[in-house]
Write a protein that holds these residues in place. Structure first.
Motif, PDB file in Angstrom:
ATOM      1  N   PHE A  59     154.334  39.785  72.254  1.00 64.01           N
ATOM      2  CA  PHE A  59     154.982  39.362  73.491  1.00 64.01           C
ATOM      3  C   PHE A  59     156.483  39.567  73.366  1.00 64.01           C
ATOM      4  O   PHE A  59     157.076  39.223  72.339  1.00 64.01           O
ATOM      5  CB  PHE A  59     154.702  37.886  73.783  1.00 64.01           C
ATOM      6  N   GLU A  63     158.267  37.270  78.497  1.00 69.99           N
ATOM      7  CA  GLU A  63     156.871  37.504  78.852  1.00 69.99           C
ATOM      8  C   GLU A  63     156.099  36.181  78.806  1.00 69.99           C
ATOM      9  O   GLU A  63     156.670  35.120  78.584  1.00 69.99           O
ATOM     10  CB  GLU A  63     156.266  38.564  77.931  1.00 69.99           C
ATOM     11  N   ASP A  64     154.764  36.256  79.023  1.00 73.02           N
ATOM     12  CA  ASP A  64     154.002  35.045  79.329  1.00 73.02           C
ATOM     13  C   ASP A  64     153.311  34.409  78.124  1.00 73.02           C
ATOM     14  O   ASP A  64     152.209  33.884  78.237  1.00 73.02           O
ATOM     15  CB  ASP A  64     152.966  35.346  80.416  1.00 73.02           C
ATOM     16  N   CYS A 114     152.519  51.263  78.617  1.00 77.55           N
ATOM     17  CA  CYS A 114     152.892  49.891  78.249  1.00 77.55           C
ATOM     18  C   CYS A 114     153.920  49.862  77.129  1.00 77.55           C
ATOM     19  O   CYS A 114     154.761  48.962  77.073  1.00 77.55           O
ATOM     20  CB  CYS A 114     151.647  49.111  77.825  1.00 77.55           C
ATOM     21  N   ARG A 118     157.229  47.682  77.447  1.00 77.52           N
ATOM     22  CA  ARG A 118     157.154  46.484  76.608  1.00 77.52           C
ATOM     23  C   ARG A 118     157.544  46.859  75.176  1.00 77.52           C
ATOM     24  O   ARG A 118     156.692  46.958  74.287  1.00 77.52           O
ATOM     25  CB  ARG A 118     155.745  45.876  76.640  1.00 77.52           C
ATOM     26  N   HIS A 121     155.789  45.845  71.710  1.00 73.62           N
ATOM     27  CA  HIS A 121     154.460  45.296  71.979  1.00 73.62           C
ATOM     28  C   HIS A 121     153.428  45.854  71.013  1.00 73.62           C
ATOM     29  O   HIS A 121     152.670  45.099  70.386  1.00 73.62           O
ATOM     30  CB  HIS A 121     154.066  45.596  73.423  1.00 73.62           C
ATOM     31  N   LYS A 264     152.756  44.207  88.687  1.00 73.94           N
ATOM     32  CA  LYS A 264     152.984  42.766  88.724  1.00 73.94           C
ATOM     33  C   LYS A 264     152.582  42.226  90.086  1.00 73.94           C
ATOM     34  O   LYS A 264     153.015  42.735  91.125  1.00 73.94           O
ATOM     35  CB  LYS A 264     154.459  42.446  88.459  1.00 73.94           C
ATOM     36  N   ARG A 269     151.447  40.151  85.265  1.00 71.97           N
ATOM     37  CA  ARG A 269     151.355  41.601  85.035  1.00 71.97           C
ATOM     38  C   ARG A 269     149.916  41.979  84.707  1.00 71.97           C
ATOM     39  O   ARG A 269     149.321  41.475  83.758  1.00 71.97           O
ATOM     40  CB  ARG A 269     152.273  42.006  83.881  1.00 71.97           C
TER      41      ARG A 269
END
Length: 279
Positions: A59, A63-64, A114, A118, A121, A264, A269
């Motif tokens: 993450f 981010e979540d 991605c 990100r 990631h 999103k 996302r």
């Protein structure tokens, strides 16, 4: 079904088992997509290990991680019904103890999609998957194809590092209305859940055009973007047509071209994909 939270216990559990071991790595909050992996693992192997670990190092900032849904008791029920023998649910401290400083990095294929949006990631993904493979020592490990790039990255890593495990990719599982199953779907409210259907509509629009003979990547992309653009809360992270082996962009589509997208919906996302020539 047992739940184990330490590496030592996990190794001790497996030391007493004979035959083929299958690993299904997850971040928990299991759904039918995860269950389909476990059922296939049960069909193929003598022992099925499902890992549940929300991996903090995959993450990024903002981010979540904190809001990622978690429910281990629910996961135990789903995994047990799907045929898992054990859940490996380590703590962060167990996986990354104080002083931890080793990481696995796959280059090239992680630089797009991605990986581009990100940063870092996939270093987190490949590191945790390497650790899980080392801990469990499975003969096979199963991953869903919704995370198509992740599957490609893990296959590359396993081949490059001569890991003795077969990586099995399993089809995307969708709701009846087309939405790909994802643990993050739980964070959508009712209106956002409806808006999220724009992802599968985008894929189906491109696939339909491809089936009618359209081969221009630019045209197919435009057709896919249209249903997303119609949703006020939808913001495109990426939408690309790529070679399904290399993930490099294409200008002319063929049967094996991958259409991959990340969108999103509000703050959630979501990702989805399809191979244009597949049913």
């Amino acid at each position: 079904m047992e739940t184990i939270d330490t590496i030592q216990e996990m190794r001790r559990f497996l030391a007493g088992r004979d035959g083929l071991v299958a690993l299904v790595p997850t971040m928990g909050y299991l759904h039918e997509g995860h269950a389909s992996l476990m059922r296939e693992a049960r069909r193929r192997a003598d022992t099925v290990v499902a890992s549940v670990f929300v991996n903090p190092i995959q993450f990024g900032v903002g981010e979540d991680l904190e809001s990622y849904p978690r429910d281990l008791e629910r996961d135990r029920l789903i995994a047990g019904e799907a045929g898992a023998d054990v859940i490996f649910a380590p703590t962060v401290a167990e996986m990354y103890p104080q002083g931890y400083q080793s990481f696995v990095n796959v280059e090239g294929i992680t630089g797009r999609l991605c990986g581009a949006s990100r940063p870092g990631h996939f270093r987190g993904v490949t590191t945790v998957v390497t650790k899980l493979l080392n801990i469990v020592q499975p003969g096979i490990a199963l991953f869903g194809m919704k995370d198509f790039q992740q599957l490609a990255v893990i296959r590359t890593m396993v081949a490059d590092l001569n890991m003795n495990v077969e990586i099995v990719g399993m089809p995307i599982v969708r709701e009846p209305d087309g939405l790909a199953l994802s643990s993050r779907n739980a964070r959508l409210d009712d209106a956002q859940r409806k808006s999220a259907l724009c992802l599968s509509r985008a894929l189906f629009a491109a696939k339909e055009a491809f089936s009618r003979g359209e081969r221009s990547a630019a045209t197919l992309s435009a057709l896919a973007l249209a249903p997303i653009g119609a949703e006020v809360e939808a913001q495109v992270d990426y939408l690309e047509l790529c070679d399904s082996a290399t993930l490099e962009p294409v200008t002319t589509a063929d049967e094996k071209t991958l259409l991959a997208l990340a969108v999103k919906i509000g703050t959630v996302r979501l990702i989805d994909n399809c191979i244009l020539g597949e049913e």
